[in-house]
Design a protein around this motif. Structure first.
Motif, PDB file in Angstrom:
ATOM      1  N   VAL A 208       0.859  -1.185   0.000  1.00 40.07           N
ATOM      2  CA  VAL A 208       0.000   0.000   0.000  1.00 40.07           C
ATOM      3  C   VAL A 208       0.892   1.231   0.000  1.00 40.07           C
TER       4      VAL A 208
ATOM      5  N   VAL B 275       1.328   5.264   0.252  1.00 44.12           N
ATOM      6  CA  VAL B 275       0.715   6.458   0.827  1.00 44.12           C
ATOM      7  C   VAL B 275       1.586   7.636   0.398  1.00 44.12           C
TER       8      VAL B 275
ATOM      9  N   HIS C 108      -1.631  12.818  -0.328  1.00 45.62           N
ATOM     10  CA  HIS C 108      -2.765  12.221   0.377  1.00 45.62           C
ATOM     11  C   HIS C 108      -3.514  11.190  -0.470  1.00 45.62           C
ATOM     12  N   GLN C 109      -2.771  10.400  -1.213  1.00 46.47           N
ATOM     13  CA  GLN C 109      -3.352   9.300  -1.981  1.00 46.47           C
ATOM     14  C   GLN C 109      -2.965   8.000  -1.286  1.00 46.47           C
ATOM     15  N   VAL C 110      -3.905   7.061  -1.246  1.00 43.32           N
ATOM     16  CA  VAL C 110      -3.659   5.738  -0.682  1.00 43.32           C
ATOM     17  C   VAL C 110      -4.067   4.751  -1.767  1.00 43.32           C
ATOM     18  N   ARG C 111      -3.086   3.948  -2.236  1.00 46.18           N
ATOM     19  CA  ARG C 111      -3.433   3.004  -3.315  1.00 46.18           C
ATOM     20  C   ARG C 111      -2.553   1.763  -3.247  1.00 46.18           C
TER      21      ARG C 111
ATOM     22  N   VAL D  63      -0.586  11.307   6.475  1.00 45.43           N
ATOM     23  CA  VAL D  63      -1.347  10.048   6.458  1.00 45.43           C
ATOM     24  C   VAL D  63      -0.440   8.908   6.909  1.00 45.43           C
TER      25      VAL D  63
ATOM     26  N   ARG E  80      -6.141   0.943   6.925  1.00 46.49           N
ATOM     27  CA  ARG E  80      -6.141   1.564   5.598  1.00 46.49           C
ATOM     28  C   ARG E  80      -7.433   2.354   5.374  1.00 46.49           C
ATOM     29  N   GLN E  81      -8.563   1.802   5.785  1.00 44.51           N
ATOM     30  CA  GLN E  81      -9.837   2.523   5.624  1.00 44.51           C
ATOM     31  C   GLN E  81      -9.801   3.847   6.378  1.00 44.51           C
TER      32      GLN E  81
ATOM     33  N   GLU F 290      -7.642   6.253   4.496  1.00 45.28           N
ATOM     34  CA  GLU F 290      -8.309   6.795   3.310  1.00 45.28           C
ATOM     35  C   GLU F 290      -9.252   7.937   3.679  1.00 45.28           C
TER      36      GLU F 290
ATOM     37  N   ALA G 188      -7.001  10.876   4.441  1.00 45.66           N
ATOM     38  CA  ALA G 188      -6.466  11.399   3.178  1.00 45.66           C
ATOM     39  C   ALA G 188      -7.531  12.211   2.445  1.00 45.66           C
ATOM     40  N   ALA G 189      -8.761  11.711   2.387  1.00 40.73           N
ATOM     41  CA  ALA G 189      -9.839  12.432   1.715  1.00 40.73           C
ATOM     42  C   ALA G 189     -10.107  13.766   2.412  1.00 40.73           C
TER      43      ALA G 189
END
Length: 149
Positions: free
Chosen positions: A17, A19, A23-26, A78, A131-132, A135, A138-139
């Protein structure tokens, strides 16, 4: 590839994952054949550092070893949240008392990967709840979530 074929060693990947400082988590995949080069590329660094998170030996964070020397150095709030969660929420009966002011600052993009018997592995399934939360943070940092005022 049909269902009876398997991936060759050069095609195998480790799932992690990413980060980012934006502020993107993918999800990311890093080739097992050259994990270190894959980390350099994904993080955008020339040197990486493994940060072992004491509350879960199955999870490591990989970051830019020289991130604080970069100019400008962009903090990764994050990643700091995720790391501080694992530093302060034990997965067993061992309590760790840390003052939030004592938690490290992380700069640059980071990748979370699993660790199994000292080897790099896929990020553990137990990471999903953290992770949730990451996210959502981050949002919020991207301005996609507003609080009532």
């Amino acid at each position: 590839m049909n269902e009876n074929q398997t991936e060759g060693p050069a095609e195998q990947t480790i799932r992690g994952v990413l980060v980012t400082v934006t502020h993107q988590v993918r999800d990311v995949e890093i080739p097992t054949a050259d994990t270190l080069s894959g980390l350099y590329e994904v993080i955008g660094a020339e040197m990486v550092e493994k940060v072992s998170l004491p509350c879960d030996p199955a999870l490591d964070m990989w970051c830019d070893e020289e991130g604080l020397l970069a100019w400008p150095a962009f903090r990764n709030p994050v990643a700091e949240y995720i790391a501080s969660y694992w530093f302060t929420h034990p997965t067993d009966d061992q309590a760790i008392a840390l003052d939030p002011e004592d938690l490290p600052i992380y700069v640059g993009d980071v990748v979370f990967l699993g660790s199994r018997s000292g080897e790099i592995a896929d990020v553990p399934e137990g990471f999903a709840s953290v992770r949730q939360a990451a996210e959502v943070i981050a949002a919020s940092l991207r301005g996609e979530i507003r609080t009532a005022s």
